[in-house]
Design a protein around this motif. Structure first.
Motif, PDB file in Angstrom:
ATOM      1  N   THR A  38      31.511  37.032  34.955  1.00 26.00           N
ATOM      2  CA  THR A  38      31.169  38.418  34.656  1.00 26.00           C
ATOM      3  C   THR A  38      29.684  38.673  34.883  1.00 26.00           C
ATOM      4  O   THR A  38      29.290  39.687  35.480  1.00 26.00           O
ATOM      5  CB  THR A  38      31.544  38.748  33.204  1.00 26.00           C
ATOM      6  N   GLN A 267      33.432  34.204  42.751  1.00 27.89           N
ATOM      7  CA  GLN A 267      34.065  33.101  42.014  1.00 27.89           C
ATOM      8  C   GLN A 267      33.601  31.738  42.496  1.00 27.89           C
ATOM      9  O   GLN A 267      33.798  30.732  41.797  1.00 27.89           O
ATOM     10  CB  GLN A 267      35.601  33.186  42.142  1.00 27.89           C
ATOM     11  N   ASP A 274      35.664  29.404  35.736  1.00 24.10           N
ATOM     12  CA  ASP A 274      36.214  30.757  35.739  1.00 24.10           C
ATOM     13  C   ASP A 274      37.371  30.899  36.716  1.00 24.10           C
ATOM     14  O   ASP A 274      38.287  31.693  36.480  1.00 24.10           O
ATOM     15  CB  ASP A 274      35.113  31.764  36.069  1.00 24.10           C
ATOM     16  N   GLN A 277      40.357  29.713  34.819  1.00 24.49           N
ATOM     17  CA  GLN A 277      40.786  30.707  33.834  1.00 24.49           C
ATOM     18  C   GLN A 277      41.500  31.881  34.499  1.00 24.49           C
ATOM     19  O   GLN A 277      42.482  32.420  33.961  1.00 24.49           O
ATOM     20  CB  GLN A 277      39.583  31.208  33.036  1.00 24.49           C
ATOM     21  N   LEU A 278      41.036  32.300  35.676  1.00 21.98           N
ATOM     22  CA  LEU A 278      41.705  33.381  36.398  1.00 21.98           C
ATOM     23  C   LEU A 278      43.113  32.995  36.819  1.00 21.98           C
ATOM     24  O   LEU A 278      44.033  33.817  36.767  1.00 21.98           O
ATOM     25  CB  LEU A 278      40.877  33.777  37.622  1.00 21.98           C
ATOM     26  N   THR A 279      43.290  31.746  37.249  1.00 22.38           N
ATOM     27  CA  THR A 279      44.643  31.321  37.635  1.00 22.38           C
ATOM     28  C   THR A 279      45.568  31.236  36.421  1.00 22.38           C
ATOM     29  O   THR A 279      46.759  31.545  36.520  1.00 22.38           O
ATOM     30  CB  THR A 279      44.610  29.953  38.341  1.00 22.38           C
ATOM     31  N   GLY A 281      45.540  33.154  33.914  1.00 21.15           N
ATOM     32  CA  GLY A 281      45.925  34.519  33.561  1.00 21.15           C
ATOM     33  C   GLY A 281      46.578  35.285  34.692  1.00 21.15           C
ATOM     34  O   GLY A 281      46.814  36.488  34.569  1.00 21.15           O
ATOM     35  N   ALA A 282      46.882  34.604  35.802  1.00 17.38           N
ATOM     36  CA  ALA A 282      47.518  35.233  36.975  1.00 17.38           C
ATOM     37  C   ALA A 282      46.726  36.456  37.437  1.00 17.38           C
ATOM     38  O   ALA A 282      47.285  37.509  37.746  1.00 17.38           O
ATOM     39  CB  ALA A 282      48.964  35.612  36.654  1.00 17.38           C
ATOM     40  N   GLN A 283      45.404  36.311  37.515  1.00 19.49           N
ATOM     41  CA  GLN A 283      44.529  37.429  37.859  1.00 19.49           C
ATOM     42  C   GLN A 283      44.033  37.379  39.298  1.00 19.49           C
ATOM     43  O   GLN A 283      43.145  38.167  39.678  1.00 19.49           O
ATOM     44  CB  GLN A 283      43.343  37.445  36.901  1.00 19.49           C
ATOM     45  N   LEU A 284      44.568  36.462  40.095  1.00 15.70           N
ATOM     46  CA  LEU A 284      44.171  36.367  41.494  1.00 15.70           C
ATOM     47  C   LEU A 284      45.388  36.612  42.382  1.00 15.70           C
ATOM     48  O   LEU A 284      46.441  35.967  42.211  1.00 15.70           O
ATOM     49  CB  LEU A 284      43.586  34.988  41.795  1.00 15.70           C
ATOM     50  N   SER A 325      48.762  27.673  41.462  1.00 13.12           N
ATOM     51  CA  SER A 325      48.974  29.113  41.293  1.00 13.12           C
ATOM     52  C   SER A 325      49.523  29.748  42.568  1.00 13.12           C
ATOM     53  O   SER A 325      50.433  30.592  42.515  1.00 13.12           O
ATOM     54  CB  SER A 325      47.659  29.772  40.895  1.00 13.12           C
ATOM     55  N   GLN A 329      53.246  31.388  42.874  1.00 12.08           N
ATOM     56  CA  GLN A 329      53.542  32.778  43.228  1.00 12.08           C
ATOM     57  C   GLN A 329      54.719  32.860  44.196  1.00 12.08           C
ATOM     58  O   GLN A 329      55.548  33.762  44.100  1.00 12.08           O
ATOM     59  CB  GLN A 329      52.306  33.450  43.817  1.00 12.08           C
TER      60      GLN A 329
END
Length: 406
Positions: A38, A267, A274, A277-279, A281-284, A325, A329
């Motif tokens: 961030t 990233q 980070d 952490q993004l993977t 939360g499925a944020q990528l 991840s 998907q």
């Protein structure tokens, strides 16, 4: 008593280095708390490039001056344990650790654990000199110091002890387990006075899933191949590290290139925490996963090959999480499952094969995420598959591959 002293010193040193890391990140990106990513994103594209160029200058000038000041000699934990009877020069090691943690705080694509590992091992080596212990005990104490340094900064006391035994000493022995456990537990407890006590990664609830279990069986060999490629990248990078005046130039060039890549992909900066952490939360999205799966290992290997010193633990975890991840998907179209589970399974499998330490890898991932029941069996399936492939291809670990040629 030496194990207790090593644990205390490693814990204090690890905490101090993490405070320095945080301070450097604050000065570079105005980072205060929360996700490093961030702060990097808010800093803007131009600041990222300038920060990485500055990190390259610090790395090049810093290590050149350090070698001039301390003279010949190495500061690699693996080399000390397997070639130098557990001996590490204290000034060279502490200087390397400080430089390493500073450039990681500035955004270098390297792991933060190298600094506390090296410091813990170097302090243990100095204690061994003071106590006049045998070579075998010196080597054991240095390995325990390195494992304790790793344990305290990631809050993984059992994983740190197993890393000491399986990855650094190459043997799981009850006789060696006690000092490894003592040093790692004491170092972790000491670091709690300064560092957070929670898990490194926030994982959503993952239940027992047949989809995850079957996925783990299939992804294991793929992760093993990925780990083989990753280890070979590290070998090539390490063999082409610059010497002489090139050490002043190469970090600046490579780090600036990483900074340019970080304009569209922020990233890439930092150790990769980070990304993991993004993977989870499925944020990528899939395109970002593909790009980062290619660029993150390249950025880390390039940074190491430029002459900088840093860790490979979290970059390896990040690479595995990206692979898991991305594969997950695709898998969910045939058989839905929890996205966080796919990432953790991929991370554990790549980590195990890259470190050649399956037991330590499983325990480390469970401690980092504070999950046990639901993921235990899938993790074991994936790790076994990855290890079979890497052993079949006679792959060394990311630690032994950096040993100097004899």
């Amino acid at each position: 008593m030496l194990a207790v002293a090593t644990g205390v010193l490693a814990g204090l040193a690890g905490a101090a280095l993490m405070v320095l890391l945080h301070a450097t990140a604050h000065l570079t990106y105005s980072y205060r708390s929360g996700d490093f990513l961030t702060a990097v994103e808010q800093a803007g594209a131009a600041r990222r490039v300038v920060a990485l160029a500055a990190a390259g200058a610090v790395a090049g000038i810093g290590w050149w001056l350090l070698r001039w000041w301390t003279g010949p000699g190495g500061s690699e934990v693996s080399t000390a344990l397997w070639r130098d009877e557990g001996r590490l020069p204290l000034r060279r090691s502490l200087g390397t650790a400080v430089l390493s943690v500073v450039i990681v705080g500035m955004g270098a694509s390297l792991g933060r654990e190298a600094a506390p590992r090296l410091t813990g091992a170097a302090l243990a080596s100095r204690l061994s000199d003071w106590a006049h212990i045998s070579t075998a005990h010196r080597r054991l104490l240095a390995a325990c110091g390195a494992g304790a340094g790793m344990a305290c900064v990631y809050n993984v006391p059992l994983g740190g002890a197993l890393l000491t035994l399986e990855a650094m000493l190459g043997v799981l022995s009850l006789r060696l387990a006690l000092p490894a456990l003592v040093t790692s537990c004491i170092a972790t407890a000491v670091s709690w006075t300064v560092l957070p006590t929670g898990p490194t990664y926030r994982l959503p609830n993952v239940g027992v899933s047949a989809s995850l279990t079957v996925f783990a069986v299939l992804i294991g060999p793929v992760a093993g191949l990925a780990a083989v490629g990753w280890v070979r990248m590290i070998r090539i990078a390490h063999r082409h590290r610059p010497t002489g005046w090139r050490l002043l130039v190469m970090p600046l060039l490579v780090f600036t290139m990483v900074g340019v890549l970080a304009v569209p992909y922020p990233q890439l900066l930092g150790n990769g925490k980070d990304i993991v952490q993004l993977t989870l939360g499925a944020q990528l999205a899939a395109p970002a996963l593909v790009a980062l799966l290619f660029l993150k290992p390249l950025a880390t290997a390039g940074s190491l090959g430029s002459g900088a010193s840093g860790g490979l633990f979290t970059p390896t975890v990040a690479t595995g999480a990206l692979l898991g991840s991305l594969a997950g998907q695709g898998w969910t179209h045939a058989w839905p499952g929890p996205a966080a589970g796919f990432a953790v399974i991929g991370a554990a499998a790549v980590l195990a094969a890259a470190m050649q330490a399956p037991v330590a890898a499983v325990v480390l991932m469970l401690e980092l995420t504070r999950t046990i029941d639901a993921l235990m069996v899938p993790l074991l399936f994936a790790v076994c598959g990855a290890m079979l492939v890497s052993r079949r291809l006679d792959t060394p670990s990311i630690y032994s591959v950096r040993l100097p040629a004899q």
